[in-house]
Design an enzyme around this catalytic site. Structure first.
Site, PDB file in Angstrom:
ATOM      1  N   CYS A   1     -23.719 -12.856 -33.053  1.00 34.72           N
ATOM      2  CA  CYS A   1     -24.446 -11.588 -32.904  1.00 34.72           C
ATOM      3  C   CYS A   1     -25.936 -11.815 -32.644  1.00 34.72           C
ATOM      4  O   CYS A   1     -26.597 -10.947 -32.090  1.00 34.72           O
ATOM      5  CB  CYS A   1     -24.233 -10.728 -34.142  1.00 34.72           C
TER       6      CYS A   1
ATOM      7  N   ARG B   1     -30.839   1.590 -39.652  1.00 35.39           N
ATOM      8  CA  ARG B   1     -30.583   0.205 -40.067  1.00 35.39           C
ATOM      9  C   ARG B   1     -31.242   0.000 -41.411  1.00 35.39           C
ATOM     10  O   ARG B   1     -32.434   0.279 -41.568  1.00 35.39           O
ATOM     11  CB  ARG B   1     -31.142  -0.815 -39.079  1.00 35.39           C
TER      12      ARG B   1
ATOM     13  N   GLN C   1     -22.380  -3.619 -33.236  1.00 41.97           N
ATOM     14  CA  GLN C   1     -22.303  -5.010 -32.787  1.00 41.97           C
ATOM     15  C   GLN C   1     -20.900  -5.336 -32.265  1.00 41.97           C
ATOM     16  O   GLN C   1     -20.733  -5.984 -31.226  1.00 41.97           O
ATOM     17  CB  GLN C   1     -22.656  -5.943 -33.966  1.00 41.97           C
TER      18      GLN C   1
ATOM     19  N   HIS D   1     -21.606  -3.563 -39.547  1.00 41.10           N
ATOM     20  CA  HIS D   1     -22.447  -3.593 -38.330  1.00 41.10           C
ATOM     21  C   HIS D   1     -21.562  -3.183 -37.144  1.00 41.10           C
ATOM     22  O   HIS D   1     -21.271  -3.997 -36.261  1.00 41.10           O
ATOM     23  CB  HIS D   1     -23.036  -4.992 -38.143  1.00 41.10           C
TER      24      HIS D   1
ATOM     25  N   ASP E   1     -22.064 -16.204 -37.564  1.00 35.12           N
ATOM     26  CA  ASP E   1     -23.274 -15.430 -37.850  1.00 35.12           C
ATOM     27  C   ASP E   1     -24.104 -16.273 -38.819  1.00 35.12           C
ATOM     28  O   ASP E   1     -23.629 -17.290 -39.335  1.00 35.12           O
ATOM     29  CB  ASP E   1     -22.862 -14.077 -38.468  1.00 35.12           C
TER      30      ASP E   1
ATOM     31  N   ARG F   1     -25.175  -5.031 -25.973  1.00 44.88           N
ATOM     32  CA  ARG F   1     -25.593  -4.095 -27.020  1.00 44.88           C
ATOM     33  C   ARG F   1     -26.121  -2.812 -26.386  1.00 44.88           C
ATOM     34  O   ARG F   1     -25.911  -1.723 -26.908  1.00 44.88           O
ATOM     35  CB  ARG F   1     -26.683  -4.715 -27.916  1.00 44.88           C
TER      36      ARG F   1
HETATM   37  N1  NVA Z   1     -25.392 -10.667 -40.972  1.00 39.84           N
HETATM   38  C1  NVA Z   1     -26.675 -10.597 -40.337  1.00 39.84           C
HETATM   39  C2  NVA Z   1     -26.565  -9.884 -39.024  1.00 39.84           C
HETATM   40  C3  NVA Z   1     -27.842  -9.790 -38.238  1.00 39.84           C
HETATM   41  C4  NVA Z   1     -27.665  -9.067 -36.943  1.00 39.84           C
HETATM   42  C5  NVA Z   1     -27.675  -9.903 -41.247  1.00 39.84           C
HETATM   43  O1  NVA Z   1     -27.311  -8.889 -41.857  1.00 39.84           O
HETATM   44  O2  NVA Z   1     -28.796 -10.393 -41.388  1.00 39.84           O
HETATM   45  N1   CP Z   2     -27.361  -8.626 -33.478  1.00 39.85           N
HETATM   46  C1   CP Z   2     -28.342  -7.835 -33.960  1.00 39.85           C
HETATM   47  O1   CP Z   2     -28.088  -6.816 -34.594  1.00 39.85           O
HETATM   48  O2   CP Z   2     -29.583  -8.247 -33.656  1.00 39.85           O
HETATM   49  P1   CP Z   2     -30.938  -7.623 -34.214  1.00 39.85           P
HETATM   50  O3   CP Z   2     -30.987  -7.934 -35.693  1.00 39.85           O
HETATM   51  O4   CP Z   2     -32.014  -8.285 -33.429  1.00 39.85           O
HETATM   52  O5   CP Z   2     -30.894  -6.131 -33.993  1.00 39.85           O
END
Ligand code: NVA
Ligand code: CP
Length: 329
Positions: free
Chosen positions: A272, A108, A138, A135, A231, A317
């Protein structure tokens, strides 16, 4: 099973066929059932999994850890500051080292190219746990949750409302286009997805029977939708854009008026997570003090309503990430 996913990385849903995505969803449901009834086999016994996190995470990290533990594998968390990755050692060299020690790598972080370099040089499956562009893990959880609640996926009408060009929106659009979904991005023009990605998704949609609509018209975009998804307005790493996003997105909040505008009593709400639906977070409180907004992308009423399946989605998840690891290792 008429195909084999062993040894494959999972970087974006672009690399997976509709049949392969369906297989992963079916496997997720099977693994979920096995866990519930206590018949889960330890398919990953003796495997070691590296979890690299440049950005924070609750669900993705915990889903990988619990999935590893359920399946008999060891998970090693490598957080920001724990390893050199690109700082004192190139991503390529790090990939080569981790590939000698681990059986699979989750990443990540920021640049999508980092997860691509890890996959190119490690020699083991690499799974994208979120980059600035995509992502994909997800989306499997989102689709499993829809299948559970609605009973089907193909033909579902689905609107993603909000920042239409973020990692989650991009991955949902790719997945939806492949799986025959009537998919809409509902966002201000400034936040539309790239024309290139929309064109790619429309070409996939032409094969699957999906449709891909991109509109800034909320009423039109959500009309007839079985699923509304949103989101955060500001993704990790974009914190400087709060002013602009609040200005652009304040009329795109998912609230009860928007649920009613779908015309579907059983309209389902997904997010998410994490979500800004109240002022019980430090950031949520700062936003309230600065802009007077108590809730951002979703109202607390919708978040806590019978429409909301966000905690089923969060649990899923684990089952979907487990399926990806079992299928590719
Ligand atoms: N779009 C958000 C998703 C978090 C799971 C981010 O990248 O912060
Ligand atoms: N939805 C998601 O990816 O959550 P986290 O950022 O907590 O991993």
């Amino acid at each position: 099973m008429s195909f084999n996913l062993k040894g494959r990385s999972f970087l974006t849903l672009k690399d997976y066929t509709p049949q392969e995505i369906k297989y992963l969803l079916d496997l997720s449901a099977e693994l979920k059932k096995a866990k519930y009834i206590g018949t889960e086999a330890k398919n990953l016994q003796g495997k070691s999994i590296a979890l690299i996190f440049e950005k924070p995470s609750t669900r993705t990290r915990c889903a990988f850890v619990v999935a590893c533990s359920d399946q008999g594998a060891h998970a090693e968390y490598l957080g920001k500051g724990d390893i050199q990755l690109g700082k004192k050692e190139s991503v390529e060299d790090t990939a080569k080292v981790l590939g000698r020690m681990f059986d699979g790598i989750e990443f990540r972080g920021f640049k999508h190219s980092t997860v691509e370099i890890l996959a190119q040089h490690s020699g083991v499956p690499v799974w994208n746990g979120l980059t600035d562009l995509y992502h994909p893990t997800q989306v499997l959880a989102d689709f499993l949750t829809i299948k559970e609640r609605k009973g089907y996926l193909k033909g579902i009408s689905f609107a993603y409302v909000g920042d239409g060009r973020n990692n989650v929106a991009n991955s949902l659009m790719i997945g939806a286009a492949k799986m025959g979904i009537d998919f809409r991005i509902v966002s201000p023009k400034e936040l539309f997805p790239t024309e290139e990605l929309v064109a790619y998704c429309r070409s996939e949609a032409a094969v699957s029977g999906a449709s891909v609509t991109v509109t800034d018209d909320v009423k039109l975009g959500v009309s007839g939708c079985d699923v509304l998804y949103t989101d955060v307005w500001v993704s990790m790493g974009e914190e400087e854009f709060f002013d602009e996003r609040i200005r652009l997105l304040k009329d795109y909040q998912v609230n009860m008026d928007m649920i009613r505008a779908t015309g579907k009593e059983e309209c389902m709400f997904l997010h998410c997570l994490p979500a800004f639906h109240d002022t019980k977070t430090t950031v949520g409180l700062e936003i309230f003090e600065k802009y007077g907004l108590k809730e951002m992308e979703v109202s607390d009423e919708v978040f806590r309503s019978k429409h909301s399946a966000v905690f089923d989605e969060a649990e899923n998840r684990v089952h979907t990430i487990k399926a990806i690891m079992v299928a590719t290792l």
